[in-house]
Design a protein around this motif. Structure first.
Motif, mmCIF file in Angstrom:
data_model
loop_
_atom_site.group_PDB
_atom_site.id
_atom_site.type_symbol
_atom_site.label_atom_id
_atom_site.label_comp_id
_atom_site.label_asym_id
_atom_site.label_seq_id
_atom_site.Cartn_x
_atom_site.Cartn_y
_atom_site.Cartn_z
ATOM 1 N N GLU A 58 0.853 -1.199 0.000
ATOM 2 C CA GLU A 58 0.000 0.000 0.000
ATOM 3 C C GLU A 58 0.882 1.239 0.000
ATOM 4 N N HIS A 60 -0.338 4.525 -0.403
ATOM 5 C CA HIS A 60 -1.008 5.750 0.016
ATOM 6 C C HIS A 60 -1.554 5.593 1.439
ATOM 7 N N HIS A 62 -3.932 7.034 3.082
ATOM 8 C CA HIS A 62 -5.392 7.009 3.224
ATOM 9 C C HIS A 62 -5.935 5.601 2.967
ATOM 10 N N TYR A 63 -5.443 4.960 1.926
ATOM 11 C CA TYR A 63 -5.922 3.619 1.616
ATOM 12 C C TYR A 63 -5.464 2.614 2.672
ATOM 13 N N GLU A 67 -7.739 0.201 5.135
ATOM 14 C CA GLU A 67 -7.460 -1.215 5.355
ATOM 15 C C GLU A 67 -7.367 -1.527 6.856
#
Length: 161
Positions: A58, A60, A62-63, A67
């Motif tokens: 991942e 980013h 924010h993502y 998660e």
């Protein structure tokens, strides 16, 4: 390409160092107690997750926060009132993810992140985190759903990832 790997490696080392230096058991206990106290005034359920180094899958923050929100089951509250405060130390990123039962605006959450970022940049970790919990408490007092304030559904202990 080589330079990017070096920067990533340095950031990872810095993230690990920051977690060891500023997030010891005493700090985590203070934050957990403040979260517990704040949840007596509203139906919101706050979870703090501190990640020294974001996983490579991942890119980013924010993502990754989304998660973590799912994996820690912050969404799993009777009133849809879970809130995740996520810190990615290696990225120097702060994200807040709130469940659909919380009616606060993105701008309100962003203000909390900006204030916390400023405090962390000054090395004011414990007081910065406690102030962020207080800021979130004020938002939740106005924007969390009505209901039982005594139900403590999610753990108050910060999660180190």
């Amino acid at each position: 390409m080589k330079k990017i790997k070096q920067i990533t490696g340095i950031a990872a080392l810095e993230g690990q160092w920051l977690r060891r230096r500023h997030f010891d058991e005493e700090v985590l206990a203070h934050v957990a107690e403040r979260i517990k106290q704040s949840e007596n005034t509203h139906t919101g359920e706050l979870v703090l997750a501190v990640e020294a180094v974001m996983p490579k899958h991942e890119k980013h923050p924010h993502y990754r926060a989304l998660e973590v929100y799912g994996r820690l089951r912050v969404w799993d509250t009777p009133l849809n009132s879970g809130v995740l405060l996520y810190l990615a130390l290696d990225q120097r990123a702060i994200e807040i993810i709130a469940d659909r039962g919380i009616t606060a605006s993105s701008a309100q959450w962003q203000q909390v992140c900006v204030r916390l970022q400023a405090r962390l940049a000054k090395g004011d970790y414990i007081e910065g985190l406690l102030a962020a919990v207080d800021d979130i408490e004020q938002i939740l007092q106005k924007h969390a759903p009505e209901g039982d304030h005594t139900a403590d559904v999610l753990s108050n202990a910060p999660v180190l990832l």
